[in-house]
Scaffold this active site. Structure first.
Site, PDB file in Angstrom:
ATOM      1  N   ARG A 166      19.580   8.666  16.451  1.00 14.30           N
ATOM      2  CA  ARG A 166      19.658   9.062  14.597  1.00 14.30           C
ATOM      3  C   ARG A 166      20.767  10.308  14.528  1.00 14.30           C
ATOM      4  O   ARG A 166      21.225  10.280  13.429  1.00 14.30           O
ATOM      5  CB  ARG A 166      18.072   9.859  14.382  1.00 14.30           C
ATOM      6  CG  ARG A 166      18.118   9.894  12.839  1.00 14.30           C
ATOM      7  CD  ARG A 166      17.337  10.677  12.071  1.00 14.30           C
ATOM      8  NE  ARG A 166      16.375  11.652  13.359  1.00 14.30           N
ATOM      9  CZ  ARG A 166      16.417  12.785  13.029  1.00 14.30           C
ATOM     10  NH1 ARG A 166      17.322  13.580  12.294  1.00 14.30           N
ATOM     11  NH2 ARG A 166      16.375  13.562  14.205  1.00 14.30           N
TER      12      ARG A 166
ATOM     13  N   ARG B 113       2.344  16.754  24.263  1.00 10.94           N
ATOM     14  CA  ARG B 113       2.799  17.442  22.691  1.00 10.94           C
ATOM     15  C   ARG B 113       1.689  18.191  21.447  1.00 10.94           C
ATOM     16  O   ARG B 113       1.513  19.076  20.679  1.00 10.94           O
ATOM     17  CB  ARG B 113       3.867  16.731  22.137  1.00 10.94           C
ATOM     18  CG  ARG B 113       5.423  16.591  22.344  1.00 10.94           C
ATOM     19  CD  ARG B 113       6.148  15.794  21.351  1.00 10.94           C
ATOM     20  NE  ARG B 113       5.920  14.878  21.320  1.00 10.94           N
ATOM     21  CZ  ARG B 113       6.793  13.556  21.862  1.00 10.94           C
ATOM     22  NH1 ARG B 113       7.752  14.402  22.904  1.00 10.94           N
ATOM     23  NH2 ARG B 113       6.505  12.521  21.748  1.00 10.94           N
TER      24      ARG B 113
ATOM     25  N   LYS C  21      -5.677   8.722  21.967  1.00 10.54           N
ATOM     26  CA  LYS C  21      -6.146   9.843  23.329  1.00 10.54           C
ATOM     27  C   LYS C  21      -5.253  10.995  22.731  1.00 10.54           C
ATOM     28  O   LYS C  21      -5.292  12.395  22.968  1.00 10.54           O
ATOM     29  CB  LYS C  21      -4.981   9.056  24.051  1.00 10.54           C
ATOM     30  CG  LYS C  21      -3.915   8.994  24.283  1.00 10.54           C
ATOM     31  CD  LYS C  21      -2.673   9.733  24.268  1.00 10.54           C
ATOM     32  CE  LYS C  21      -1.829   9.197  24.590  1.00 10.54           C
ATOM     33  NZ  LYS C  21      -0.317   9.752  24.823  1.00 10.54           N
TER      34      LYS C  21
ATOM     35  N   SER D 150      12.509  12.461  23.723  1.00  6.64           N
ATOM     36  CA  SER D 150      12.243  12.319  25.145  1.00  6.64           C
ATOM     37  C   SER D 150      12.092  11.323  26.360  1.00  6.64           C
ATOM     38  O   SER D 150      12.228  10.571  27.027  1.00  6.64           O
ATOM     39  CB  SER D 150      11.481  13.445  26.089  1.00  6.64           C
ATOM     40  OG  SER D 150       9.911  13.583  24.458  1.00  6.64           O
TER      41      SER D 150
ATOM     42  N   LYS E  49       2.438   5.358  20.011  1.00  8.24           N
ATOM     43  CA  LYS E  49       1.266   5.834  20.004  1.00  8.24           C
ATOM     44  C   LYS E  49       0.863   6.484  18.762  1.00  8.24           C
ATOM     45  O   LYS E  49       0.886   7.557  18.793  1.00  8.24           O
ATOM     46  CB  LYS E  49       1.183   6.597  21.217  1.00  8.24           C
ATOM     47  CG  LYS E  49       1.329   6.110  22.371  1.00  8.24           C
ATOM     48  CD  LYS E  49       1.288   6.470  23.618  1.00  8.24           C
ATOM     49  CE  LYS E  49       1.340   6.410  24.916  1.00  8.24           C
ATOM     50  NZ  LYS E  49       1.378   6.822  26.581  1.00  8.24           N
TER      51      LYS E  49
ATOM     52  N   GLY F 170       0.050   4.152  28.921  1.00 10.42           N
ATOM     53  CA  GLY F 170      -0.552   4.795  30.015  1.00 10.42           C
ATOM     54  C   GLY F 170       0.000   6.445  30.369  1.00 10.42           C
ATOM     55  O   GLY F 170       0.620   6.563  29.604  1.00 10.42           O
TER      56      GLY F 170
END
Length: 355
Positions: free
Chosen positions: A53, A276, A212, A25, A127, A157
């Site tokens: 992939r 998520r 986070k 996404s 991340k 961000g």
């Protein structure tokens, strides 16, 4: 001069081809951001290639201008193409964007290195930390690509992919030790709904993006357990304190934690039903196992994958992170979520000023 040993290159020497490695996404959305930015600037659309992939995803992006698995109902710019051939995608690219799960990055870097242009910049959207080494993506790229810091950047961000794909306005941070590289990327991503700011605090921005997700797991568990907004706000606030302690111990800057990559991303990830990691935490709070929550998500929740590395890194640097420690125990199966409430805020009594 090899691809790995070149330092900061003049933007004029950098190919205009742009490649996104990863068709999930956020990767697909970022490719759309690149295309929409060119249109907004009134310049010819650059060659933008997405590496996927799965062949069916690549074919759908190229032929149908859709990625229904990850961005349902979003029409993609017609200048986007996709391929399953990583070598072909990377060859001749001036910007190589990493948009794959953190635990998969190292395995893809040798193929990228073999075809990386000597002037190219590598940009991480990842991340997470690599388990086993606790490495950030900047460290992995330096090691595996022999990439100088001036040719690495990170974007982070409050950037929930589906909202951005819809064209809803957001801001972000592009960080690189080379301000010119950060500005070059910012120019190619700025548009009517996407506003990049630049800084040089790569470490701080990376750590914010990693931790986070762990805090969002905790907030999601609170949600699944039926706790109210007071509980969640407390976890978010103390989670920011944890993130600050770890980032500063590694050389990150306090200002980064108060900005878009820190507080901004933390609020978005902990508050949004599109997150998520918050969703994964909610499933855990509702009684699902880690395996069941992962299967229901159908996408990677980096917080669950990286939390052990976050805790290991914190321990090695003598940083107290009780919320992260609790999340690590939940994911490892050594702590039941029903006993979690007493541990989320379980530090000795002290002044709030002593973070």
């Amino acid at each position: 001069m090899s691809a790995g040993t070149a330092g900061a290159a003049s933007p004029a020497a950098r190919p205009e081809k742009l490649v996104v490695v990863g068709a999930g996404s956020w990767g697909t959305t970022f490719a759309k951001v690149l295309a929409d930015s060119a249109r907004e600037r009134g310049v010819p659309a650059p060659e933008i290639v997405v590496w996927a992939r799965r062949p069916e995803i690549a074919e759908s992006i190229t032929r149908d201008h859709r990625n229904e698995d990850y961005l349902p109902e979003i029409e993609l710019p017609r200048c986007l193409t996709a391929t399953t051939d990583l070598a072909a995608a990377v060859t001749g690219a001036g910007l190589v964007v990493l948009a794959i799960p953190a635990q998969e990055v190292r395995g893809h870097l040798p193929a990228i290195r073999a075809h990386l242009d000597p002037a190219a910049v590598v940009l991480s959207l990842v991340k997470g930390l690599e388990r086993g080494t606790d490495a950030r993506m900047s460290e992995l790229c330096a090691e595996e690509l022999d990439l100088p810091a001036a040719r690495f950047a990170v974007v982070s961000g409050p950037n929930l992919a589906l909202e951005i794909a819809r064209g809803e306005p957001t801001a972000t941070v592009v960080a690189s030790t080379d301000p010119a590289a950060a500005e070059w990327i910012a120019t190619r991503t700025a548009g009517p709904y996407f506003r990049p700011y630049t800084n040089t605090d790569v470490t701080g921005v990376e750590i914010c993006g990693v931790v986070k997700n762990v805090i969002a797991l905790a907030v999601g568990i609170c949600d699944g357990l039926g706790f109210g907004d007071n509980s969640k706000a407390s976890v978010i606030t103390r989670g920011l304190a944890e993130t600050t302690r770890l980032a500063e111990s590694l050389g990150g800057q306090a200002g980064t934690l108060a900005g878009l990559a820190g507080l901004g991303d933390l609020v978005a990830t902990c508050a949004s039903p599109l997150s998520r990691n918050r969703t994964a935490g909610r499933y855990l709070g509702q009684g699902l196992s880690v395996a069941e929550a992962t299967a229901r998500l159908k996408q990677t929740a980096e917080g669950m994958k990286s939390v052990s590395a976050v805790v290991d890194l914190a321990r090695r640097h003598g940083v107290e992170m009780p919320i992260s420690e609790a999340m690590n125990a939940v994911i490892a199966g050594t702590l039941d979520v029903d006993t979690l409430s007493g541990l989320l805020l379980s530090r000795d009594l002290k002044s709030e000023g002593r973070t």
